[in-house]
Design a protein around this motif. Structure first.
Motif, mmCIF file in Angstrom:
data_model
loop_
_atom_site.group_PDB
_atom_site.id
_atom_site.type_symbol
_atom_site.label_atom_id
_atom_site.label_comp_id
_atom_site.label_asym_id
_atom_site.label_seq_id
_atom_site.Cartn_x
_atom_site.Cartn_y
_atom_site.Cartn_z
ATOM 1 N N HIS A 1 -39.152 -77.058 -55.641
ATOM 2 C CA HIS A 1 -38.130 -76.519 -56.537
ATOM 3 C C HIS A 1 -37.797 -75.085 -56.158
ATOM 4 C CE1 HIS A 1 -38.451 -80.029 -58.954
ATOM 5 N NE2 HIS A 1 -39.623 -79.734 -59.480
ATOM 6 N N SER A 2 -36.563 -74.687 -56.412
ATOM 7 C CA SER A 2 -36.152 -73.311 -56.159
ATOM 8 C C SER A 2 -36.384 -72.491 -57.428
ATOM 9 C CB SER A 2 -34.671 -73.267 -55.757
ATOM 10 O OG SER A 2 -34.278 -71.955 -55.471
ATOM 11 N N TRP A 3 -37.645 -72.093 -57.626
ATOM 12 C CA TRP A 3 -38.009 -71.437 -58.881
ATOM 13 C C TRP A 3 -37.277 -70.120 -59.098
ATOM 14 C CZ3 TRP A 3 -39.928 -74.747 -61.942
ATOM 15 C CH2 TRP A 3 -40.837 -75.720 -61.510
ATOM 16 N N GLU A 4 -37.109 -69.347 -58.044
ATOM 17 C CA GLU A 4 -36.439 -68.057 -58.214
ATOM 18 C C GLU A 4 -34.990 -68.236 -58.647
ATOM 19 O OE1 GLU A 4 -37.658 -64.947 -58.277
ATOM 20 O OE2 GLU A 4 -39.571 -65.996 -58.213
ATOM 21 N N SER A 5 -34.318 -69.236 -58.087
ATOM 22 C CA SER A 5 -32.929 -69.498 -58.485
ATOM 23 C C SER A 5 -32.860 -70.017 -59.914
ATOM 24 C CB SER A 5 -32.290 -70.500 -57.524
ATOM 25 O OG SER A 5 -32.218 -69.958 -56.221
ATOM 26 N N GLU A 6 -33.808 -70.862 -60.293
ATOM 27 C CA GLU A 6 -33.821 -71.366 -61.668
ATOM 28 C C GLU A 6 -34.086 -70.224 -62.654
ATOM 29 O OE1 GLU A 6 -36.166 -74.835 -62.361
ATOM 30 O OE2 GLU A 6 -35.228 -75.977 -60.743
ATOM 31 N N LYS A 7 -35.009 -69.347 -62.309
ATOM 32 C CA LYS A 7 -35.287 -68.200 -63.170
ATOM 33 C C LYS A 7 -34.066 -67.292 -63.276
ATOM 34 C CE LYS A 7 -38.505 -64.304 -63.654
ATOM 35 N NZ LYS A 7 -39.704 -63.649 -63.056
ATOM 36 N N ALA A 8 -33.384 -67.065 -62.158
ATOM 37 C CA ALA A 8 -32.178 -66.226 -62.172
ATOM 38 C C ALA A 8 -31.112 -66.841 -63.072
ATOM 39 C CB ALA A 8 -31.652 -66.041 -60.749
ATOM 40 N N TRP A 9 -30.980 -68.172 -63.030
ATOM 41 C CA TRP A 9 -29.999 -68.846 -63.888
ATOM 42 C C TRP A 9 -30.343 -68.624 -65.359
ATOM 43 C CZ3 TRP A 9 -30.450 -72.784 -67.516
ATOM 44 C CH2 TRP A 9 -29.247 -73.310 -67.986
ATOM 45 N N VAL A 10 -31.621 -68.783 -65.713
ATOM 46 C CA VAL A 10 -32.044 -68.588 -67.099
ATOM 47 C C VAL A 10 -31.774 -67.152 -67.545
ATOM 48 C CG1 VAL A 10 -34.099 -68.395 -68.578
ATOM 49 C CG2 VAL A 10 -33.715 -70.456 -67.202
ATOM 50 N N LEU A 11 -32.078 -66.192 -66.695
ATOM 51 C CA LEU A 11 -31.837 -64.792 -67.059
ATOM 52 C C LEU A 11 -30.346 -64.510 -67.226
ATOM 53 C CD1 LEU A 11 -34.470 -63.029 -64.761
ATOM 54 C CD2 LEU A 11 -34.572 -63.337 -67.251
ATOM 55 N N ASP A 12 -29.510 -65.141 -66.387
ATOM 56 C CA ASP A 12 -28.062 -64.988 -66.533
ATOM 57 C C ASP A 12 -27.597 -65.541 -67.881
ATOM 58 O OD1 ASP A 12 -27.770 -63.774 -64.096
ATOM 59 O OD2 ASP A 12 -26.988 -65.554 -63.057
ATOM 60 N N GLN A 13 -28.084 -66.722 -68.240
ATOM 61 C CA GLN A 13 -27.692 -67.334 -69.515
ATOM 62 C C GLN A 13 -28.193 -66.504 -70.692
ATOM 63 O OE1 GLN A 13 -25.539 -69.891 -69.179
ATOM 64 N NE2 GLN A 13 -25.933 -69.499 -66.994
ATOM 65 N N GLN A 14 -29.383 -65.931 -70.537
ATOM 66 C CA GLN A 14 -29.926 -65.095 -71.599
ATOM 67 C C GLN A 14 -29.092 -63.821 -71.771
ATOM 68 O OE1 GLN A 14 -34.298 -64.519 -72.968
ATOM 69 N NE2 GLN A 14 -34.027 -63.133 -71.249
#
Length: 204
Positions: free
Chosen positions: A181-194
């Motif tokens: 999984h691309s964890w860093e990209s998933e985390k970046a997406w969550v932070l963007d949504q937040q």
């Protein structure tokens, strides 16, 4: 009052979040449902079960999995990745020739195993999967790692479909685990949504 959706991940949570999670209007869990019945509460409305690769094959080979309490209590089960042409893969994976199961889709094998429970079973729309993977690419995920995690797919799908004013809370997400999984990209997406006020990430 805005509707609250709690999406509960599988990362260990030390603090008791049961009252916050059970107090949501809709509770989503996935795979092995860490903390269910304990620190993450006992509500469950939608259970996401990954249906590709080795994890579902492990479940299909275990009679005990299908009697787990949270599986019998959930109102709905989501198998995120629709299988083309209603293919059944279990026979191929069981033939003992050492074939990799990474790309095999067990949707219809899992539907058959779930049928005795009488649950509503759905898959996500292909357009939702495409949009979710495109979002990861836009945040730097390489083609080899555009393999969304179950938790990310649940969060993406609910944000895509929820109405304005809905509050989405993430619990038990650490963005670490299987290397595919691309964890860093998933985390970046969550932070963007937040940052846009669309969800709250409650870090363990």
């Amino acid at each position: 009052m805005p509707k609250r959706i709690a999406i509960v991940g599988n990362a260990p949570i030390e603090d008791d979040r049961s009252s916050l999670i059970d107090g949501a209007d809709h509770v989503v869990r996935f795979n092995n449902a860490f903390g269910y019945g304990h620190v993450t509460g006992a509500r469950i409305d939608d259970l996401y079960l990954i249906n590709c690769g080795g994890q579902p094959l492990e479940w299909l080979r275990s009679d005990a999995f299908w009697s787990r309490d949270y599986l019998t209590k959930t109102l709905q089960i989501t198998l995120p990745l629709a299988a083309p042409n209603r293919q059944r893969s279990l026979g191929v994976a069981d033939d003992g020739d050492g074939q990799s199961v990474d790309g095999l889709n067990f949707e219809w094998d899992m539907r058959a195993a779930l049928r005795p429970l009488g649950k509503t079973v759905r898959t996500l729309a292909p357009d939702t999967i495409s949009a979710a993977t495109d979002a990861l690419r836009a945040l730097g995920a390489g083609d080899a790692q555009v393999n969304p995690s179950t938790g990310y797919l649940a969060a993406f799908a609910y944000l895509e479909s929820c109405t304005h004013g809905t509050i989405v809370d993430l619990y038990g997400f650490t963005f670490a685990g299987w290397g595919g999984h691309s964890w860093e990209s998933e985390k970046a997406w969550v932070l963007d949504q937040q940052s846009e006020g669309r969800l709250n990430w409650h870090q363990p």
